[in-house]
Write an enzyme that holds these catalytic residues in place. Structure first.
Site, PDB file in Angstrom:
ATOM      1  N   CYS A  92       0.289   5.494   0.092  1.00  0.00           N
ATOM      2  CA  CYS A  92      -0.499   6.724   0.134  1.00  0.00           C
ATOM      3  C   CYS A  92      -0.105   7.632  -1.026  1.00  0.00           C
ATOM      4  O   CYS A  92       1.082   7.809  -1.289  1.00  0.00           O
ATOM      5  CB  CYS A  92      -0.223   7.493   1.423  1.00  0.00           C
ATOM      6  N   GLN A 102      -6.378  -1.653   1.656  1.00  0.00           N
ATOM      7  CA  GLN A 102      -5.932  -1.495   3.043  1.00  0.00           C
ATOM      8  C   GLN A 102      -6.870  -0.505   3.719  1.00  0.00           C
ATOM      9  O   GLN A 102      -7.007   0.636   3.259  1.00  0.00           O
ATOM     10  CB  GLN A 102      -4.497  -0.968   3.099  1.00  0.00           C
ATOM     11  N   PRO A 111       0.826  -1.207   0.000  1.00  0.00           N
ATOM     12  CA  PRO A 111       0.000   0.000   0.000  1.00  0.00           C
ATOM     13  C   PRO A 111       0.864   1.263   0.000  1.00  0.00           C
ATOM     14  O   PRO A 111       1.866   1.319   0.711  1.00  0.00           O
ATOM     15  CB  PRO A 111      -0.810  -0.099   1.298  1.00  0.00           C
ATOM     16  N   ALA A 146      -3.519   3.184   2.112  1.00  0.00           N
ATOM     17  CA  ALA A 146      -4.356   3.222   3.308  1.00  0.00           C
ATOM     18  C   ALA A 146      -5.616   4.025   2.984  1.00  0.00           C
ATOM     19  O   ALA A 146      -5.540   5.182   2.574  1.00  0.00           O
ATOM     20  CB  ALA A 146      -3.595   3.877   4.454  1.00  0.00           C
ATOM     21  N   TYR A 182      -0.401   4.276  13.382  1.00  0.00           N
ATOM     22  CA  TYR A 182      -1.769   4.778  13.203  1.00  0.00           C
ATOM     23  C   TYR A 182      -2.682   4.192  14.286  1.00  0.00           C
ATOM     24  O   TYR A 182      -2.202   3.492  15.187  1.00  0.00           O
ATOM     25  CB  TYR A 182      -2.245   4.505  11.770  1.00  0.00           C
ATOM     26  N   ARG A 239       8.600   1.114  -2.802  1.00  0.00           N
ATOM     27  CA  ARG A 239       9.417   2.057  -3.581  1.00  0.00           C
ATOM     28  C   ARG A 239      10.022   1.432  -4.823  1.00  0.00           C
ATOM     29  O   ARG A 239      10.058   2.073  -5.886  1.00  0.00           O
ATOM     30  CB  ARG A 239      10.509   2.652  -2.680  1.00  0.00           C
ATOM     31  N   LEU A 297      12.685  -2.696   1.944  1.00  0.00           N
ATOM     32  CA  LEU A 297      13.971  -2.712   1.238  1.00  0.00           C
ATOM     33  C   LEU A 297      14.292  -4.062   0.597  1.00  0.00           C
ATOM     34  O   LEU A 297      15.406  -4.548   0.707  1.00  0.00           O
ATOM     35  CB  LEU A 297      15.098  -2.251   2.164  1.00  0.00           C
ATOM     36  N   ARG A 320      -1.930  -5.806   8.669  1.00  0.00           N
ATOM     37  CA  ARG A 320      -0.543  -5.317   8.639  1.00  0.00           C
ATOM     38  C   ARG A 320      -0.160  -4.858  10.039  1.00  0.00           C
ATOM     39  O   ARG A 320      -0.897  -4.103  10.666  1.00  0.00           O
ATOM     40  CB  ARG A 320      -0.379  -4.164   7.647  1.00  0.00           C
TER      41      ARG A 320
END
Ligand SMILES: Cc1cc2nc3c(=O)[nH]c(=O)nc-3n(C[C@H](O)[C@H](O)[C@H](O)COP(=O)(O)O)c2cc1C
Length: 370
Positions: free
Chosen positions: A25, A100, A23, A57, A182, A324, A301, A230
Protein backbone atom coordinates in the site's frame (compact mmCIF):
# COMPACT_ATOMS: atom_id res chain seq x y z
CA UNK A 1 21.74 -23.22 -11.59
CA UNK A 2 20.40 -21.38 -8.59
CA UNK A 3 16.85 -22.18 -7.53
CA UNK A 4 16.01 -18.50 -7.10
CA UNK A 5 16.96 -17.72 -10.69
CA UNK A 6 15.31 -20.71 -12.31
CA UNK A 7 12.16 -19.99 -14.31
CA UNK A 8 8.77 -21.04 -13.01
CA UNK A 9 5.32 -21.28 -14.55
CA UNK A 10 1.90 -21.12 -12.95
CA UNK A 11 -0.69 -21.86 -15.59
CA UNK A 12 0.13 -19.53 -18.44
CA UNK A 13 2.24 -17.24 -16.28
CA UNK A 14 5.88 -17.77 -17.18
CA UNK A 15 8.20 -16.17 -14.68
CA UNK A 16 11.86 -15.53 -15.40
CA UNK A 17 12.81 -16.26 -11.78
CA UNK A 18 11.25 -16.96 -8.36
CA UNK A 19 11.37 -13.42 -6.98
CA UNK A 20 8.04 -11.71 -6.36
CA UNK A 21 7.56 -8.14 -5.20
CA UNK A 22 4.84 -8.32 -2.56
CA UNK A 23 1.88 -5.93 -2.61
CA UNK A 24 2.59 -2.68 -0.77
CA UNK A 25 0.00 0.00 0.00
CA UNK A 26 1.27 3.45 -0.89
CA UNK A 27 -1.63 5.64 0.41
CA UNK A 28 -0.93 7.94 -2.51
CA UNK A 29 -3.89 7.57 -4.86
CA UNK A 30 -6.46 10.29 -5.48
CA UNK A 31 -10.07 9.07 -5.25
CA UNK A 32 -8.71 5.62 -6.10
CA UNK A 33 -6.78 6.87 -9.12
CA UNK A 34 -3.10 5.95 -9.51
CA UNK A 35 -0.88 9.03 -9.52
CA UNK A 36 2.63 9.96 -10.61
CA UNK A 37 3.77 8.34 -7.35
CA UNK A 38 2.60 4.97 -8.67
CA UNK A 39 4.43 5.62 -11.91
CA UNK A 40 7.63 6.24 -9.95
CA UNK A 41 7.09 3.47 -7.39
CA UNK A 42 5.95 0.65 -9.68
CA UNK A 43 8.17 2.01 -12.44
CA UNK A 44 11.37 1.71 -10.45
CA UNK A 45 10.41 -1.69 -9.02
CA UNK A 46 9.74 -2.88 -12.57
CA UNK A 47 13.45 -2.38 -13.29
CA UNK A 48 14.45 -4.58 -10.33
CA UNK A 49 14.84 -7.84 -12.26
CA UNK A 50 12.16 -9.63 -10.18
CA UNK A 51 9.91 -12.07 -12.01
CA UNK A 52 6.56 -10.73 -10.78
CA UNK A 53 5.47 -7.37 -9.43
CA UNK A 54 2.21 -7.00 -7.51
CA UNK A 55 0.36 -3.73 -7.15
CA UNK A 56 -0.72 -2.72 -3.68
CA UNK A 57 -4.11 -3.83 -2.38
CA UNK A 58 -6.48 -2.30 -4.91
CA UNK A 59 -9.98 -1.59 -3.63
CA UNK A 60 -12.97 -2.95 -5.50
CA UNK A 61 -15.30 -0.22 -4.22
CA UNK A 62 -14.64 3.17 -2.58
CA UNK A 63 -15.84 1.97 0.84
CA UNK A 64 -13.39 -0.93 0.59
CA UNK A 65 -10.35 1.33 0.78
CA UNK A 66 -8.14 1.03 3.84
CA UNK A 67 -7.37 4.74 3.60
CA UNK A 68 -8.68 7.61 1.47
CA UNK A 69 -5.38 7.32 -0.45
CA UNK A 70 -5.83 3.69 -1.50
CA UNK A 71 -5.63 2.60 -5.08
CA UNK A 72 -8.97 1.53 -6.56
CA UNK A 73 -10.33 -0.14 -9.66
CA UNK A 74 -14.06 0.50 -9.66
CA UNK A 75 -14.66 3.02 -12.47
CA UNK A 76 -13.49 4.08 -15.90
CA UNK A 77 -11.43 6.86 -14.26
CA UNK A 78 -9.58 4.51 -11.89
CA UNK A 79 -9.09 2.05 -14.74
CA UNK A 80 -7.58 4.72 -16.99
CA UNK A 81 -5.22 5.96 -14.27
CA UNK A 82 -3.91 2.48 -13.48
CA UNK A 83 -3.77 1.67 -17.18
CA UNK A 84 -1.35 4.55 -17.73
CA UNK A 85 1.05 3.07 -15.15
CA UNK A 86 0.66 -0.52 -16.41
CA UNK A 87 1.31 0.59 -19.97
CA UNK A 88 4.49 2.45 -19.01
CA UNK A 89 5.77 -0.58 -17.08
CA UNK A 90 5.03 -2.82 -20.05
CA UNK A 91 6.82 -0.49 -22.40
CA UNK A 92 10.07 -0.54 -20.47
CA UNK A 93 10.17 -3.83 -18.57
CA UNK A 94 9.52 -7.54 -19.20
CA UNK A 95 8.40 -8.01 -15.56
CA UNK A 96 5.07 -9.77 -15.13
CA UNK A 97 2.41 -7.65 -13.49
CA UNK A 98 0.00 -8.87 -10.86
CA UNK A 99 -2.80 -6.97 -9.16
CA UNK A 100 -4.01 -7.58 -5.65
CA UNK A 101 -7.76 -7.00 -5.37
CA UNK A 102 -9.08 -6.32 -1.90
CA UNK A 103 -11.73 -4.88 0.36
CA UNK A 104 -10.80 -3.48 3.75
CA UNK A 105 -14.06 -4.42 5.49
CA UNK A 106 -14.09 -3.11 9.06
CA UNK A 107 -10.49 -1.85 8.69
CA UNK A 108 -11.57 0.74 6.11
CA UNK A 109 -11.37 4.51 6.48
CA UNK A 110 -8.03 4.71 8.29
CA UNK A 111 -5.35 7.34 8.16
CA UNK A 112 -2.10 6.52 6.38
CA UNK A 113 0.38 4.94 8.82
CA UNK A 114 2.58 8.04 8.74
CA UNK A 115 -0.46 9.95 10.08
CA UNK A 116 -1.05 7.46 12.89
CA UNK A 117 -3.25 4.87 11.14
CA UNK A 118 -6.31 5.64 13.31
CA UNK A 119 -9.85 5.53 11.91
CA UNK A 120 -10.87 8.67 10.02
CA UNK A 121 -14.23 9.82 11.45
CA UNK A 122 -17.02 10.60 8.95
CA UNK A 123 -16.79 14.32 9.88
CA UNK A 124 -13.23 14.34 8.52
CA UNK A 125 -14.02 12.58 5.25
CA UNK A 126 -14.10 9.04 6.62
CA UNK A 127 -16.84 6.45 6.22
CA UNK A 128 -18.34 3.50 8.06
CA UNK A 129 -16.86 0.15 7.07
CA UNK A 130 -18.63 -3.04 5.98
CA UNK A 131 -18.02 -6.34 7.70
CA UNK A 132 -19.50 -9.80 8.34
CA UNK A 133 -20.72 -8.57 11.74
CA UNK A 134 -21.15 -5.22 13.47
CA UNK A 135 -18.00 -5.85 15.52
CA UNK A 136 -15.24 -3.23 15.39
CA UNK A 137 -11.55 -4.14 15.00
CA UNK A 138 -10.81 -2.36 18.29
CA UNK A 139 -13.42 -2.04 21.04
CA UNK A 140 -12.96 1.76 21.11
CA UNK A 141 -13.88 2.13 17.43
CA UNK A 142 -17.38 2.56 15.96
CA UNK A 143 -18.97 -0.67 14.72
CA UNK A 144 -19.02 -1.37 10.97
CA UNK A 145 -22.21 -2.16 9.05
CA UNK A 146 -22.94 -5.90 8.92
CA UNK A 147 -23.37 -6.91 5.27
CA UNK A 148 -26.87 -8.13 4.38
CA UNK A 149 -27.74 -10.25 1.33
CA UNK A 150 -27.80 -7.21 -0.97
CA UNK A 151 -24.47 -6.03 0.44
CA UNK A 152 -22.86 -9.42 -0.11
CA UNK A 153 -24.01 -9.37 -3.71
CA UNK A 154 -22.74 -5.80 -4.16
CA UNK A 155 -19.26 -6.73 -2.89
CA UNK A 156 -19.11 -9.96 -4.90
CA UNK A 157 -20.10 -8.11 -8.06
CA UNK A 158 -17.56 -5.36 -7.30
CA UNK A 159 -14.76 -7.94 -7.11
CA UNK A 160 -15.83 -9.43 -10.44
CA UNK A 161 -16.09 -5.98 -12.04
CA UNK A 162 -12.61 -4.98 -10.85
CA UNK A 163 -11.20 -8.29 -12.13
CA UNK A 164 -12.73 -7.61 -15.55
CA UNK A 165 -11.05 -4.20 -15.55
CA UNK A 166 -7.70 -5.70 -14.48
CA UNK A 167 -7.92 -8.26 -17.27
CA UNK A 168 -8.71 -5.48 -19.75
CA UNK A 169 -5.57 -3.67 -18.56
CA UNK A 170 -3.50 -6.74 -19.37
CA UNK A 171 -2.48 -7.81 -15.87
CA UNK A 172 -0.82 -11.23 -15.94
CA UNK A 173 -2.02 -12.33 -12.52
CA UNK A 174 -4.76 -11.52 -10.03
CA UNK A 175 -4.34 -12.10 -6.31
CA UNK A 176 -7.47 -12.06 -4.17
CA UNK A 177 -6.62 -10.49 -0.80
CA UNK A 178 -8.04 -12.76 1.90
CA UNK A 179 -5.38 -11.94 4.50
CA UNK A 180 -4.33 -9.34 7.10
CA UNK A 181 -7.70 -8.88 8.76
CA UNK A 182 -9.45 -7.33 5.77
CA UNK A 183 -12.96 -8.21 4.64
CA UNK A 184 -12.52 -11.79 3.39
CA UNK A 185 -10.28 -12.70 6.32
CA UNK A 186 -12.96 -11.19 8.60
CA UNK A 187 -15.42 -13.72 7.18
CA UNK A 188 -12.97 -16.59 7.73
CA UNK A 189 -11.99 -15.75 11.28
CA UNK A 190 -14.33 -16.60 14.18
CA UNK A 191 -12.85 -13.56 15.94
CA UNK A 192 -14.52 -11.19 13.46
CA UNK A 193 -17.36 -13.29 12.08
CA UNK A 194 -20.24 -13.60 14.57
CA UNK A 195 -22.96 -14.27 12.02
CA UNK A 196 -25.63 -16.87 12.70
CA UNK A 197 -26.73 -17.30 9.09
CA UNK A 198 -25.19 -19.43 6.31
CA UNK A 199 -22.08 -17.19 6.34
CA UNK A 200 -21.09 -17.67 9.98
CA UNK A 201 -20.52 -20.33 12.62
CA UNK A 202 -19.03 -23.51 11.14
CA UNK A 203 -15.83 -23.47 9.10
CA UNK A 204 -17.85 -24.31 6.00
CA UNK A 205 -20.10 -21.31 6.61
CA UNK A 206 -17.23 -18.91 7.35
CA UNK A 207 -15.51 -19.95 4.12
CA UNK A 208 -18.69 -19.51 2.10
CA UNK A 209 -18.41 -15.82 1.20
CA UNK A 210 -14.66 -15.83 0.42
CA UNK A 211 -15.25 -18.89 -1.79
CA UNK A 212 -18.18 -17.18 -3.50
CA UNK A 213 -15.98 -14.18 -4.24
CA UNK A 214 -13.23 -16.47 -5.54
CA UNK A 215 -15.78 -18.25 -7.73
CA UNK A 216 -16.97 -14.90 -9.12
CA UNK A 217 -13.37 -14.06 -10.05
CA UNK A 218 -12.80 -17.53 -11.52
CA UNK A 219 -15.82 -17.09 -13.77
CA UNK A 220 -14.55 -13.84 -15.31
CA UNK A 221 -10.83 -14.70 -15.41
CA UNK A 222 -9.58 -16.41 -18.58
CA UNK A 223 -6.92 -19.14 -18.43
CA UNK A 224 -4.40 -16.63 -19.79
CA UNK A 225 -4.51 -14.74 -16.46
CA UNK A 226 -3.27 -16.54 -13.36
CA UNK A 227 -5.57 -16.39 -10.35
CA UNK A 228 -4.50 -16.94 -6.75
CA UNK A 229 -5.24 -15.93 -3.18
CA UNK A 230 -3.30 -14.37 -0.31
CA UNK A 231 -4.21 -15.83 3.05
CA UNK A 232 -3.31 -15.29 6.66
CA UNK A 233 -2.43 -18.82 7.76
CA UNK A 234 -3.14 -17.99 11.41
CA UNK A 235 -4.57 -15.16 13.51
CA UNK A 236 -1.90 -15.83 16.17
CA UNK A 237 -4.76 -15.77 18.71
CA UNK A 238 -6.17 -18.75 20.63
CA UNK A 239 -9.59 -19.62 19.20
CA UNK A 240 -8.97 -17.75 15.97
CA UNK A 241 -8.25 -18.79 12.39
CA UNK A 242 -5.38 -21.27 12.24
CA UNK A 243 -3.33 -23.56 10.00
CA UNK A 244 -5.77 -26.54 9.86
CA UNK A 245 -8.54 -24.15 8.74
CA UNK A 246 -6.15 -22.58 6.22
CA UNK A 247 -5.44 -26.02 4.77
CA UNK A 248 -9.18 -26.68 4.43
CA UNK A 249 -9.62 -23.29 2.76
CA UNK A 250 -6.68 -23.91 0.41
CA UNK A 251 -8.13 -27.30 -0.59
CA UNK A 252 -11.52 -25.71 -1.30
CA UNK A 253 -9.81 -23.01 -3.37
CA UNK A 254 -7.80 -25.58 -5.29
CA UNK A 255 -11.00 -27.48 -6.11
CA UNK A 256 -12.40 -24.25 -7.55
CA UNK A 257 -9.43 -23.54 -9.81
CA UNK A 258 -7.16 -21.45 -7.60
CA UNK A 259 -3.64 -21.53 -9.06
CA UNK A 260 -1.45 -20.28 -6.20
CA UNK A 261 -1.52 -19.38 -2.52
CA UNK A 262 0.48 -16.52 -1.08
CA UNK A 263 0.94 -17.36 2.59
CA UNK A 264 1.05 -14.54 5.12
CA UNK A 265 -0.41 -14.30 8.64
CA UNK A 266 -2.13 -12.13 11.24
CA UNK A 267 -4.00 -8.85 11.02
CA UNK A 268 -7.47 -9.65 12.32
CA UNK A 269 -6.97 -8.99 16.02
CA UNK A 270 -5.01 -6.58 18.18
CA UNK A 271 -4.56 -9.53 20.60
CA UNK A 272 -2.21 -11.26 18.16
CA UNK A 273 1.21 -12.34 19.43
CA UNK A 274 3.46 -12.81 16.41
CA UNK A 275 6.89 -14.42 16.87
CA UNK A 276 8.44 -12.21 14.22
CA UNK A 277 11.82 -13.35 12.88
CA UNK A 278 13.47 -14.51 9.67
CA UNK A 279 11.30 -17.06 7.81
CA UNK A 280 8.58 -16.84 10.49
CA UNK A 281 5.79 -17.53 7.98
CA UNK A 282 7.66 -20.02 5.80
CA UNK A 283 6.47 -23.15 7.73
CA UNK A 284 2.88 -22.23 6.78
CA UNK A 285 3.74 -22.02 3.08
CA UNK A 286 5.55 -25.33 3.45
CA UNK A 287 2.46 -27.01 4.95
CA UNK A 288 0.16 -25.66 2.25
CA UNK A 289 2.58 -26.79 -0.46
CA UNK A 290 3.03 -30.28 1.00
CA UNK A 291 -0.51 -30.99 2.13
CA UNK A 292 -2.53 -29.25 -0.56
CA UNK A 293 -0.08 -29.44 -3.43
CA UNK A 294 -0.58 -25.96 -4.76
CA UNK A 295 2.15 -23.52 -5.87
CA UNK A 296 2.96 -21.34 -2.88
CA UNK A 297 4.56 -17.98 -2.28
CA UNK A 298 6.51 -17.59 0.97
CA UNK A 299 6.75 -14.09 2.44
CA UNK A 300 7.85 -12.38 5.63
CA UNK A 301 11.31 -11.26 6.71
CA UNK A 302 13.07 -12.96 3.84
CA UNK A 303 15.89 -10.51 3.24
CA UNK A 304 18.99 -12.44 2.14
CA UNK A 305 19.70 -14.10 -1.20
CA UNK A 306 21.02 -17.30 0.38
CA UNK A 307 18.02 -17.41 2.73
CA UNK A 308 15.65 -17.27 -0.24
CA UNK A 309 17.72 -19.85 -2.11
CA UNK A 310 17.63 -22.23 0.86
CA UNK A 311 13.83 -22.01 1.25
CA UNK A 312 13.45 -23.03 -2.39
CA UNK A 313 16.15 -25.71 -2.16
CA UNK A 314 14.34 -27.29 0.80
CA UNK A 315 11.14 -27.26 -1.24
CA UNK A 316 9.28 -25.15 1.32
CA UNK A 317 7.82 -22.78 -1.29
CA UNK A 318 7.85 -22.19 -5.04
CA UNK A 319 8.24 -18.43 -5.04
CA UNK A 320 9.74 -15.91 -2.64
CA UNK A 321 8.07 -12.56 -2.06
CA UNK A 322 9.79 -9.54 -0.56
CA UNK A 323 8.25 -6.26 0.51
CA UNK A 324 10.44 -4.14 2.81
CA UNK A 325 13.69 -5.64 1.57
CA UNK A 326 12.78 -4.56 -1.94
CA UNK A 327 12.07 -0.98 -0.87
CA UNK A 328 15.39 -0.88 0.97
CA UNK A 329 17.30 -2.29 -1.98
CA UNK A 330 15.30 -2.02 -5.21
CA UNK A 331 18.08 -3.84 -7.06
CA UNK A 332 17.85 -6.77 -4.63
CA UNK A 333 17.39 -9.26 -7.50
CA UNK A 334 20.52 -7.95 -9.28
CA UNK A 335 22.57 -8.32 -6.13
CA UNK A 336 21.09 -11.76 -5.40
CA UNK A 337 21.91 -12.86 -8.96
CA UNK A 338 25.47 -11.63 -8.54
CA UNK A 339 25.77 -13.63 -5.32
CA UNK A 340 24.08 -16.82 -6.51
CA UNK A 341 25.40 -16.86 -10.07
CA UNK A 342 22.03 -16.07 -11.63
CA UNK A 343 21.02 -13.68 -14.40
CA UNK A 344 18.56 -10.81 -14.42
CA UNK A 345 16.98 -8.76 -17.16
CA UNK A 346 18.22 -5.17 -17.12
CA UNK A 347 17.16 -2.20 -19.22
CA UNK A 348 19.59 -1.29 -21.97
CA UNK A 349 19.90 2.19 -20.52
CA UNK A 350 21.67 0.53 -17.58
CA UNK A 351 23.78 -2.09 -19.36
CA UNK A 352 26.96 -0.14 -18.76
CA UNK A 353 26.53 -0.67 -15.01
CA UNK A 354 27.30 -4.40 -15.25
CA UNK A 355 30.47 -4.98 -13.19
CA UNK A 356 33.42 -6.21 -15.26
CA UNK A 357 33.78 -9.34 -13.14
CA UNK A 358 30.09 -10.24 -13.62
CA UNK A 359 30.02 -10.44 -17.38
CA UNK A 360 27.02 -12.81 -17.53
CA UNK A 361 24.84 -10.95 -15.02
CA UNK A 362 22.50 -9.37 -17.55
CA UNK A 363 22.60 -12.51 -19.69
CA UNK A 364 20.75 -12.84 -22.95
CA UNK A 365 17.56 -11.29 -21.65
CA UNK A 366 18.73 -7.71 -21.58
CA UNK A 367 15.74 -5.52 -22.41
CA UNK A 368 15.94 -4.18 -25.90
CA UNK A 369 17.58 -7.32 -27.23
CA UNK A 370 14.31 -9.17 -27.33
C1 LIG B 1 4.69 -0.45 3.04
C2 LIG B 1 3.97 -1.76 3.09
C3 LIG B 1 2.70 -1.88 2.55
C4 LIG B 1 2.04 -3.11 2.52
N1 LIG B 1 0.84 -3.24 1.87
C5 LIG B 1 0.31 -4.47 1.68
C6 LIG B 1 -0.79 -4.66 0.80
O1 LIG B 1 -1.26 -3.74 0.13
N2 LIG B 1 -1.30 -5.90 0.69
C7 LIG B 1 -0.76 -6.97 1.36
O2 LIG B 1 -1.25 -8.08 1.23
N3 LIG B 1 0.30 -6.81 2.16
C8 LIG B 1 0.87 -5.60 2.31
N4 LIG B 1 2.01 -5.47 3.06
C9 LIG B 1 2.65 -6.69 3.60
C10 LIG B 1 3.71 -7.18 2.64
O3 LIG B 1 3.16 -7.54 1.38
C11 LIG B 1 4.48 -8.37 3.23
O4 LIG B 1 3.61 -9.46 3.35
C12 LIG B 1 5.08 -8.06 4.61
O5 LIG B 1 5.68 -6.77 4.63
C13 LIG B 1 6.14 -9.10 5.00
O6 LIG B 1 7.18 -9.15 4.03
P1 LIG B 1 8.60 -8.39 4.25
O7 LIG B 1 9.16 -8.90 5.54
O8 LIG B 1 9.42 -8.81 3.05
O9 LIG B 1 8.36 -6.92 4.30
C14 LIG B 1 2.66 -4.24 3.12
C15 LIG B 1 3.91 -4.10 3.72
C16 LIG B 1 4.57 -2.90 3.69
C17 LIG B 1 5.96 -2.81 4.29
Amino acid sequence: MSHLFSPYSIGNLELANRIVIAPMCEYSAEEGRATDWHMIHLGHLALSGAGLLFTEATAVEPDGRISPGDLGLWSDETEAALGRVAQAVRRYSPIKLGIQLGHAGRKASSHAPWNGGQLVPPAEGGWQGWAPSAVPHNASEPAPHALDAAGLKRVRDAFADSARRAIRLGFDAIELHAAHGYLLHQFLSPLANRRDDAYGGSLENRMRFPLEVFQALREVTPASVTLGVRVSATDWVEGGWDLPQTLAFARALKDRGCEFIDVSSGGVSSQQKIPVGPNYQVPFADEVKRQVGMPTIAVGLITEAQQAEDILARGEADLIALARGMLYDPRWPWHAAAQLGGQVAAPRQYWRSQPRELKALFGETRFGQR
